[in-house]
Enzyme design. Structure first.
Site: not given
Ligand code: NAP
Length: 252
Positions: A169, A173
Protein backbone atom coordinates in the site's frame (compact mmCIF):
# COMPACT_ATOMS: atom_id res chain seq x y z
CA UNK A 1 -24.75 15.68 -28.73
CA UNK A 2 -23.12 17.43 -25.80
CA UNK A 3 -24.93 18.94 -22.84
CA UNK A 4 -24.73 22.54 -21.67
CA UNK A 5 -20.97 23.02 -21.53
CA UNK A 6 -21.09 25.88 -19.04
CA UNK A 7 -21.78 23.31 -16.32
CA UNK A 8 -18.59 22.17 -14.64
CA UNK A 9 -18.04 18.44 -14.61
CA UNK A 10 -16.05 16.23 -12.29
CA UNK A 11 -15.33 12.52 -12.15
CA UNK A 12 -14.58 10.98 -8.77
CA UNK A 13 -13.37 7.38 -8.92
CA UNK A 14 -14.49 5.06 -6.13
CA UNK A 15 -17.22 7.53 -5.23
CA UNK A 16 -19.83 5.08 -4.02
CA UNK A 17 -18.61 5.24 -0.41
CA UNK A 18 -15.98 6.51 1.97
CA UNK A 19 -13.97 9.65 1.22
CA UNK A 20 -14.85 9.53 -2.50
CA UNK A 21 -18.55 9.78 -1.75
CA UNK A 22 -17.97 12.90 0.35
CA UNK A 23 -15.74 14.45 -2.32
CA UNK A 24 -18.54 13.83 -4.84
CA UNK A 25 -21.14 15.33 -2.53
CA UNK A 26 -19.09 18.45 -1.74
CA UNK A 27 -18.38 19.11 -5.43
CA UNK A 28 -22.04 18.53 -6.26
CA UNK A 29 -22.90 21.11 -3.60
CA UNK A 30 -20.59 23.54 -5.44
CA UNK A 31 -22.71 23.09 -8.57
CA UNK A 32 -20.63 20.52 -10.43
CA UNK A 33 -22.19 17.76 -12.46
CA UNK A 34 -20.63 14.80 -10.71
CA UNK A 35 -19.82 11.50 -12.31
CA UNK A 36 -19.94 8.99 -9.49
CA UNK A 37 -17.36 6.44 -10.63
CA UNK A 38 -17.96 2.98 -9.20
CA UNK A 39 -17.13 -0.57 -10.22
CA UNK A 40 -20.46 -1.92 -8.97
CA UNK A 41 -23.55 -0.70 -10.77
CA UNK A 42 -25.69 -1.36 -7.71
CA UNK A 43 -23.45 0.55 -5.28
CA UNK A 44 -22.76 3.33 -7.76
CA UNK A 45 -26.42 3.86 -8.66
CA UNK A 46 -27.33 3.85 -4.97
CA UNK A 47 -24.78 6.57 -4.19
CA UNK A 48 -25.75 8.68 -7.20
CA UNK A 49 -29.43 8.34 -6.30
CA UNK A 50 -28.72 9.46 -2.75
CA UNK A 51 -26.93 12.56 -4.06
CA UNK A 52 -29.71 13.30 -6.54
CA UNK A 53 -32.23 13.07 -3.68
CA UNK A 54 -30.18 15.80 -2.01
CA UNK A 55 -30.76 17.95 -5.10
CA UNK A 56 -27.32 17.41 -6.70
CA UNK A 57 -26.58 16.56 -10.32
CA UNK A 58 -24.95 13.17 -9.78
CA UNK A 59 -24.66 10.44 -12.40
CA UNK A 60 -23.38 6.92 -11.92
CA UNK A 61 -20.48 6.12 -14.24
CA UNK A 62 -19.45 2.48 -14.48
CA UNK A 63 -15.73 2.53 -13.78
CA UNK A 64 -13.54 -0.32 -12.64
CA UNK A 65 -10.14 1.35 -12.73
CA UNK A 66 -8.42 -2.00 -13.33
CA UNK A 67 -10.30 -2.72 -16.55
CA UNK A 68 -9.00 -0.63 -19.48
CA UNK A 69 -12.00 -1.48 -21.69
CA UNK A 70 -14.39 -0.20 -19.00
CA UNK A 71 -12.23 2.89 -18.44
CA UNK A 72 -12.20 3.71 -22.16
CA UNK A 73 -15.97 3.17 -22.41
CA UNK A 74 -16.45 5.54 -19.46
CA UNK A 75 -14.30 8.22 -21.13
CA UNK A 76 -16.27 7.84 -24.35
CA UNK A 77 -19.52 8.19 -22.42
CA UNK A 78 -18.39 11.47 -20.83
CA UNK A 79 -17.01 12.70 -24.15
CA UNK A 80 -20.29 11.98 -25.93
CA UNK A 81 -22.29 13.63 -23.17
CA UNK A 82 -20.14 16.70 -22.35
CA UNK A 83 -17.14 16.81 -24.68
CA UNK A 84 -14.86 17.78 -21.80
CA UNK A 85 -14.10 17.13 -18.14
CA UNK A 86 -13.16 19.90 -15.71
CA UNK A 87 -11.86 17.82 -12.83
CA UNK A 88 -10.76 14.26 -12.15
CA UNK A 89 -10.30 12.93 -8.63
CA UNK A 90 -8.36 9.66 -8.64
CA UNK A 91 -9.72 8.43 -5.32
CA UNK A 92 -10.36 4.68 -5.82
CA UNK A 93 -7.91 2.68 -3.77
CA UNK A 94 -7.37 -0.54 -1.88
CA UNK A 95 -5.16 -1.47 1.08
CA UNK A 96 -4.40 -5.17 1.21
CA UNK A 97 -1.78 -6.99 3.23
CA UNK A 98 -0.85 -10.61 3.85
CA UNK A 99 -0.51 -11.78 7.42
CA UNK A 100 0.88 -8.74 9.20
CA UNK A 101 2.04 -5.69 7.29
CA UNK A 102 5.63 -6.89 7.05
CA UNK A 103 6.98 -6.46 3.55
CA UNK A 104 8.58 -9.92 3.78
CA UNK A 105 5.12 -11.48 4.20
CA UNK A 106 3.66 -9.91 1.05
CA UNK A 107 2.59 -12.25 -1.70
CA UNK A 108 3.09 -11.40 -5.34
CA UNK A 109 -0.65 -11.67 -5.86
CA UNK A 110 -1.48 -9.06 -3.21
CA UNK A 111 1.28 -6.74 -4.35
CA UNK A 112 0.06 -6.97 -7.93
CA UNK A 113 -3.58 -6.30 -6.92
CA UNK A 114 -2.65 -3.22 -4.90
CA UNK A 115 -0.50 -1.76 -7.69
CA UNK A 116 -3.11 -2.67 -10.30
CA UNK A 117 -5.69 -0.44 -8.55
CA UNK A 118 -3.65 2.26 -6.83
CA UNK A 119 -1.06 2.91 -9.54
CA UNK A 120 -1.90 1.35 -12.90
CA UNK A 121 -5.57 2.25 -12.43
CA UNK A 122 -4.61 5.91 -12.03
CA UNK A 123 -2.49 5.85 -15.20
CA UNK A 124 -5.30 4.15 -17.08
CA UNK A 125 -8.03 6.57 -15.93
CA UNK A 126 -5.88 9.71 -16.21
CA UNK A 127 -4.67 8.90 -19.71
CA UNK A 128 -8.15 7.96 -20.91
CA UNK A 129 -9.66 11.20 -19.58
CA UNK A 130 -6.76 13.56 -20.27
CA UNK A 131 -7.97 14.44 -23.78
CA UNK A 132 -11.27 15.55 -22.18
CA UNK A 133 -9.49 17.43 -19.40
CA UNK A 134 -7.43 19.25 -22.04
CA UNK A 135 -10.75 20.50 -23.48
CA UNK A 136 -11.53 22.24 -20.17
CA UNK A 137 -10.46 25.86 -19.71
CA UNK A 138 -8.99 24.96 -16.31
CA UNK A 139 -8.64 21.20 -15.87
CA UNK A 140 -7.80 19.88 -12.42
CA UNK A 141 -6.51 16.45 -11.42
CA UNK A 142 -6.30 15.28 -7.81
CA UNK A 143 -4.55 12.09 -6.79
CA UNK A 144 -5.65 10.73 -3.43
CA UNK A 145 -2.43 9.50 -1.89
CA UNK A 146 -1.38 8.80 1.68
CA UNK A 147 1.12 9.86 4.34
CA UNK A 148 2.45 6.32 4.20
CA UNK A 149 3.51 6.96 0.60
CA UNK A 150 5.70 9.85 1.79
CA UNK A 151 9.41 9.07 2.24
CA UNK A 152 9.64 12.30 4.24
CA UNK A 153 7.04 11.26 6.80
CA UNK A 154 7.93 7.58 7.03
CA UNK A 155 11.61 8.35 7.64
CA UNK A 156 11.06 11.25 10.08
CA UNK A 157 11.28 9.97 13.67
CA UNK A 158 9.00 12.84 14.77
CA UNK A 159 6.13 11.57 12.63
CA UNK A 160 3.74 8.84 13.77
CA UNK A 161 4.38 6.74 10.67
CA UNK A 162 8.13 6.49 11.25
CA UNK A 163 9.30 2.90 11.41
CA UNK A 164 5.93 1.50 10.36
CA UNK A 165 5.60 -1.32 7.86
CA UNK A 166 3.38 0.03 5.08
CA UNK A 167 3.65 -2.89 2.64
CA UNK A 168 2.46 -2.74 -0.94
CA UNK A 169 0.00 0.00 0.00
CA UNK A 170 2.69 2.50 1.01
CA UNK A 171 4.82 1.55 -2.00
CA UNK A 172 1.84 2.05 -4.31
CA UNK A 173 1.17 5.52 -2.91
CA UNK A 174 4.85 6.44 -3.28
CA UNK A 175 4.55 5.40 -6.93
CA UNK A 176 1.39 7.48 -7.23
CA UNK A 177 3.29 10.46 -5.86
CA UNK A 178 5.98 10.06 -8.52
CA UNK A 179 3.29 9.81 -11.19
CA UNK A 180 1.87 13.09 -9.87
CA UNK A 181 5.20 14.89 -10.26
CA UNK A 182 5.76 13.33 -13.71
CA UNK A 183 2.36 14.45 -14.97
CA UNK A 184 2.99 17.87 -13.43
CA UNK A 185 6.19 18.27 -15.45
CA UNK A 186 4.46 17.16 -18.64
CA UNK A 187 1.46 19.45 -18.10
CA UNK A 188 3.26 22.53 -16.81
CA UNK A 189 2.71 24.60 -19.97
CA UNK A 190 -1.02 23.83 -19.96
CA UNK A 191 -3.83 25.30 -17.81
CA UNK A 192 -4.17 21.90 -16.11
CA UNK A 193 -3.13 21.58 -12.47
CA UNK A 194 -2.37 18.23 -10.90
CA UNK A 195 -1.70 17.65 -7.21
CA UNK A 196 -1.61 14.83 -4.70
CA UNK A 197 -3.24 14.94 -1.28
CA UNK A 198 -3.55 12.79 1.77
CA UNK A 199 -6.85 12.64 3.63
CA UNK A 200 -5.30 11.52 6.93
CA UNK A 201 -6.33 8.46 8.94
CA UNK A 202 -10.04 8.40 8.18
CA UNK A 203 -12.90 6.27 9.42
CA UNK A 204 -13.78 4.17 6.35
CA UNK A 205 -14.03 0.54 5.30
CA UNK A 206 -10.42 0.74 4.07
CA UNK A 207 -9.21 0.46 7.68
CA UNK A 208 -12.27 -1.29 9.16
CA UNK A 209 -13.45 2.11 10.35
CA UNK A 210 -10.53 2.48 12.76
CA UNK A 211 -9.54 5.94 11.44
CA UNK A 212 -10.17 8.98 13.61
CA UNK A 213 -11.12 11.57 10.97
CA UNK A 214 -14.61 11.89 9.55
CA UNK A 215 -14.62 11.25 5.77
CA UNK A 216 -16.46 14.52 5.10
CA UNK A 217 -13.57 16.40 6.76
CA UNK A 218 -10.93 14.34 4.93
CA UNK A 219 -12.61 15.10 1.60
CA UNK A 220 -11.97 18.82 1.96
CA UNK A 221 -8.39 19.02 0.67
CA UNK A 222 -9.33 17.04 -2.44
CA UNK A 223 -12.27 19.36 -3.03
CA UNK A 224 -10.02 22.43 -2.65
CA UNK A 225 -7.50 20.98 -5.12
CA UNK A 226 -10.24 20.06 -7.62
CA UNK A 227 -11.52 23.63 -7.58
CA UNK A 228 -8.22 25.58 -7.53
CA UNK A 229 -8.12 28.90 -9.25
CA UNK A 230 -5.34 29.68 -11.70
CA UNK A 231 -3.01 30.93 -8.94
CA UNK A 232 -3.23 27.58 -7.17
CA UNK A 233 -0.37 25.09 -6.79
CA UNK A 234 0.69 22.55 -9.40
CA UNK A 235 2.67 19.40 -8.70
CA UNK A 236 2.38 19.50 -4.90
CA UNK A 237 1.40 17.13 -2.08
CA UNK A 238 -1.03 18.47 0.52
CA UNK A 239 -2.93 17.70 3.69
CA UNK A 240 -5.09 19.84 5.83
CA UNK A 241 -5.21 20.32 9.56
CA UNK A 242 -4.03 16.86 10.47
CA UNK A 243 -4.08 16.56 14.23
CA UNK A 244 -0.34 16.10 14.51
CA UNK A 245 0.89 18.45 11.80
CA UNK A 246 -0.03 22.06 11.18
CA UNK A 247 1.76 22.44 7.83
CA UNK A 248 -0.43 21.72 4.81
CA UNK A 249 2.49 20.67 2.61
CA UNK A 250 3.45 17.02 2.81
CA UNK A 251 7.05 16.06 2.09
CA UNK A 252 7.42 13.66 -0.84
P1 NAP B 1 -13.11 2.95 1.06
O1 NAP B 1 -14.23 3.43 1.90
O2 NAP B 1 -12.72 1.51 1.10
O3 NAP B 1 -13.42 3.39 -0.46
C1 NAP B 1 -12.61 2.95 -1.51
C2 NAP B 1 -13.37 3.18 -2.80
O4 NAP B 1 -12.55 2.74 -3.89
C3 NAP B 1 -14.67 2.37 -2.88
O5 NAP B 1 -15.65 3.10 -3.55
C4 NAP B 1 -14.24 1.16 -3.71
O6 NAP B 1 -15.32 0.54 -4.38
C5 NAP B 1 -13.34 1.87 -4.68
N1 NAP B 1 -12.53 0.95 -5.47
C6 NAP B 1 -11.65 0.00 -5.04
N2 NAP B 1 -11.16 -0.67 -6.08
C7 NAP B 1 -11.72 -0.14 -7.20
C8 NAP B 1 -11.63 -0.39 -8.59
N3 NAP B 1 -10.84 -1.38 -9.06
N4 NAP B 1 -12.33 0.38 -9.45
C9 NAP B 1 -13.13 1.37 -8.99
N5 NAP B 1 -13.30 1.63 -7.69
C10 NAP B 1 -12.60 0.89 -6.81
O7 NAP B 1 -11.77 3.73 1.38
P2 NAP B 1 -11.41 5.28 1.58
O8 NAP B 1 -10.71 5.38 2.87
O9 NAP B 1 -12.58 6.13 1.31
O10 NAP B 1 -10.31 5.44 0.45
C11 NAP B 1 -10.36 6.43 -0.55
C12 NAP B 1 -8.93 6.82 -0.90
O11 NAP B 1 -8.32 7.44 0.23
C13 NAP B 1 -8.03 5.64 -1.27
O12 NAP B 1 -7.22 5.98 -2.38
C14 NAP B 1 -7.18 5.45 -0.05
O13 NAP B 1 -5.95 4.85 -0.32
C15 NAP B 1 -7.03 6.88 0.43
N6 NAP B 1 -6.65 7.03 1.83
C16 NAP B 1 -7.47 6.63 2.82
C17 NAP B 1 -7.06 6.78 4.14
C18 NAP B 1 -7.93 6.37 5.29
O14 NAP B 1 -7.48 6.45 6.43
N7 NAP B 1 -9.16 5.91 5.07
C19 NAP B 1 -5.82 7.37 4.43
C20 NAP B 1 -5.01 7.78 3.40
C21 NAP B 1 -5.43 7.61 2.09
P3 NAP B 1 -16.11 -0.75 -3.78
O15 NAP B 1 -17.17 -0.23 -2.87
O16 NAP B 1 -16.64 -1.41 -5.01
O17 NAP B 1 -15.09 -1.59 -3.06
Amino acid sequence: MTENNTTKTVLVTGANKGIGFHIARALGEQGYTVFVGARSEERGEQAATQLREEGLDARFLHLDVTDPAVVNAAAKHVKDEFGSLDALVNNAGIALADGGWNTSELTVETTRKVFETNVIGVVSVTNAFLPLIRESAAGRIVNVSSEVGSFGFTTDPNQPFAGMQVGAYGASKAALNMLTTSYAIELKETPIKINAMTPGFTKTDLNENKGWRAPEISAKVAVDLATLNEDGPHGGFFQEGLDYHADTTVPW
